[in-house]
Design a protein around this motif. Structure first.
Motif, short mmCIF file in Angstrom:
data_model
loop_
_atom_site.label_atom_id
_atom_site.label_comp_id
_atom_site.label_asym_id
_atom_site.label_seq_id
_atom_site.Cartn_x
_atom_site.Cartn_y
_atom_site.Cartn_z
N GLN A 29 -6.53 1.36 71.04
CA GLN A 29 -5.42 1.92 70.27
C GLN A 29 -5.64 1.92 68.77
O GLN A 29 -4.82 2.45 68.05
N GLY A 30 -6.69 1.29 68.29
CA GLY A 30 -6.94 1.31 66.86
C GLY A 30 -6.48 0.08 66.11
O GLY A 30 -6.30 0.12 64.89
N SER A 31 -6.29 -1.03 66.81
CA SER A 31 -5.83 -2.24 66.13
C SER A 31 -6.89 -2.78 65.17
O SER A 31 -6.54 -3.37 64.15
N LEU A 32 -8.17 -2.55 65.46
CA LEU A 32 -9.21 -3.06 64.57
C LEU A 32 -9.19 -2.31 63.23
O LEU A 32 -9.36 -2.91 62.18
N LEU A 33 -8.97 -0.99 63.27
CA LEU A 33 -8.84 -0.24 62.02
C LEU A 33 -7.61 -0.70 61.24
O LEU A 33 -7.67 -0.86 60.01
N ALA A 34 -6.52 -0.96 61.95
CA ALA A 34 -5.31 -1.43 61.27
C ALA A 34 -5.56 -2.77 60.58
O ALA A 34 -5.15 -2.97 59.43
N SER A 35 -6.27 -3.68 61.24
CA SER A 35 -6.55 -4.98 60.62
C SER A 35 -7.52 -4.84 59.45
O SER A 35 -7.38 -5.52 58.43
N LYS A 36 -8.47 -3.94 59.58
CA LYS A 36 -9.41 -3.67 58.47
C LYS A 36 -8.65 -3.12 57.26
O LYS A 36 -8.88 -3.54 56.12
N LEU A 37 -7.73 -2.19 57.51
CA LEU A 37 -6.91 -1.60 56.45
C LEU A 37 -6.09 -2.68 55.75
O LEU A 37 -6.07 -2.77 54.52
N SER A 62 4.62 -1.01 55.84
CA SER A 62 4.63 -0.99 54.36
C SER A 62 6.02 -1.24 53.78
O SER A 62 6.15 -1.69 52.65
N HIS A 63 7.08 -0.96 54.58
CA HIS A 63 8.45 -1.23 54.12
C HIS A 63 8.67 -2.69 53.78
O HIS A 63 9.54 -3.03 52.98
N TYR A 64 7.93 -3.56 54.43
CA TYR A 64 8.16 -4.99 54.31
C TYR A 64 7.28 -5.65 53.26
O TYR A 64 7.29 -6.87 53.13
N PHE A 65 6.51 -4.85 52.53
CA PHE A 65 5.63 -5.37 51.50
C PHE A 65 6.01 -4.76 50.16
O PHE A 65 6.26 -3.56 50.08
N ASP A 66 6.02 -5.59 49.14
CA ASP A 66 6.33 -5.12 47.80
C ASP A 66 5.02 -4.70 47.11
O ASP A 66 4.58 -5.34 46.16
N LEU A 67 4.41 -3.67 47.67
CA LEU A 67 3.15 -3.16 47.12
C LEU A 67 3.29 -1.66 46.88
O LEU A 67 3.94 -0.96 47.66
N PRO A 68 2.68 -1.16 45.82
CA PRO A 68 2.80 0.27 45.53
C PRO A 68 2.10 1.12 46.61
O PRO A 68 1.08 0.70 47.18
N GLU A 69 2.66 2.27 46.85
CA GLU A 69 2.09 3.18 47.84
C GLU A 69 0.65 3.55 47.50
O GLU A 69 -0.18 3.72 48.39
N GLU A 70 0.33 3.62 46.21
CA GLU A 70 -1.04 3.97 45.80
C GLU A 70 -2.03 2.95 46.34
O GLU A 70 -3.17 3.30 46.67
N ALA A 71 -1.64 1.68 46.43
CA ALA A 71 -2.53 0.65 46.95
C ALA A 71 -2.84 0.89 48.43
O ALA A 71 -3.98 0.76 48.87
N TRP A 72 -1.81 1.28 49.18
CA TRP A 72 -2.01 1.61 50.60
C TRP A 72 -2.95 2.82 50.73
O TRP A 72 -3.84 2.84 51.57
N MET A 73 -2.72 3.83 49.88
CA MET A 73 -3.55 5.05 49.94
C MET A 73 -5.00 4.74 49.59
O MET A 73 -5.93 5.26 50.22
N LYS A 74 -5.21 3.88 48.60
CA LYS A 74 -6.56 3.50 48.21
C LYS A 74 -7.28 2.81 49.37
O LYS A 74 -8.47 3.07 49.62
N SER A 75 -6.57 1.95 50.08
CA SER A 75 -7.17 1.27 51.23
C SER A 75 -7.42 2.24 52.38
O SER A 75 -8.43 2.14 53.08
N LEU A 76 -6.51 3.19 52.58
CA LEU A 76 -6.75 4.23 53.59
C LEU A 76 -8.04 4.98 53.26
O LEU A 76 -8.87 5.22 54.14
N GLU A 77 -8.19 5.36 51.99
CA GLU A 77 -9.38 6.10 51.57
C GLU A 77 -10.65 5.28 51.78
O GLU A 77 -11.69 5.83 52.12
N ALA A 78 -10.55 3.96 51.63
CA ALA A 78 -11.72 3.09 51.79
C ALA A 78 -12.06 2.84 53.26
O ALA A 78 -13.22 2.61 53.58
N CYS A 79 -11.07 2.92 54.15
CA CYS A 79 -11.28 2.50 55.54
C CYS A 79 -11.36 3.64 56.55
O CYS A 79 -11.84 3.43 57.67
N VAL A 80 -10.87 4.81 56.18
CA VAL A 80 -10.81 5.93 57.13
C VAL A 80 -11.87 6.97 56.76
O VAL A 80 -12.01 7.32 55.58
N PRO A 81 -12.64 7.46 57.74
CA PRO A 81 -13.61 8.52 57.44
C PRO A 81 -12.93 9.73 56.77
O PRO A 81 -11.81 10.09 57.14
#
Length: 190
Positions: free
Chosen positions: A14-22, A154-173
């Motif tokens: 189901q992709g749990s390893l990618l989620a943990s990497k992200l 992400s609703h439960y974390f006080d982190l900017p959306e840009e940080a999530w996007m940066k990690s997506l860019e680093a972890c997803v082909p």
């Protein structure tokens, strides 16, 4: 900062390893000490898969014990119920409402339990349940359930959306990046 604990639970494939990497990438980029531990079950046969993500100022062990999880992120509702004893009293479950029959149900030896979200809430758990499969398909692939869940988390974390996007860019082909960004937004905005 005290150590925070996230359990990612699901069924193999189901992709749990990618989620943990992200999550690991995201939290390390925020300056936390991060430990990720992948506990594989019978993942090739659709069995339970559990991943621990622990973060804080200093994390000594990658393992989460019963009653220690701040979050349980579940790819399948029965898996959320199965690991409920690991949730802290004030912890949060974020779960996909999808049901995947385990082998005893497939073989007819057991029945899939009914009303699991209601039962977890009745047991005192805070449950954020969402049809992530529908949203993943809307984003363009049923395989994006993991990223829909990350958007919801992400609703439960006080982190900017840009940080999530940066990690997506680093972890997803790169060829899957736009689809996954859409999946993240659908989960976040649901």
């Amino acid at each position: 900062m005290e150590t925070k604990n996230i359990m990612i639970v699901g069924v193999g494939g189901q992709g749990s390893l990618l989620a943990s990497k992200l999550l690991g990438h995201l939290l390390m980029e925020q300056g936390y000490d991060v430990k990720v531990s992948e506990v594989h079950g019978m993942s090739q046969r659709g069995g339970s898969v559990v991943t621990y993500v622990r973060y804080g100022d200093r994390v000594n062990s990658p393992v989460i014990d019963q009653g220690e999880a701040d979050f349980i992120v579940s790819f399948e509702v029965l898996e959320a119920a199965r690991w409920l004893s690991y949730l802290k009293p004030d912890g949060q479950i974020v779960t996909n409402t999808q049901q995947i029959d385990p082998m005893p149900v497939i073989t007819g030896a057991a029945q899939y339990p009914e009303n699991l979200v209601e039962k977890m809430k009745a047991a005192g758990a805070k449950v954020d349940a969402l049809d992530c499969l529908k949203l993943a398909e809307e984003a363009g692939s049923s395989k994006a359930v993991n990223i829909v869940l990350m958007g919801r988390l992400s609703h439960y974390f006080d982190l900017p959306e840009e940080a999530w996007m940066k990690s997506l860019e680093a972890c997803v082909p790169s060829k899957f990046l736009e689809l996954n960004k859409k999946a993240f937004q659908l989960g976040k905005n649901a």
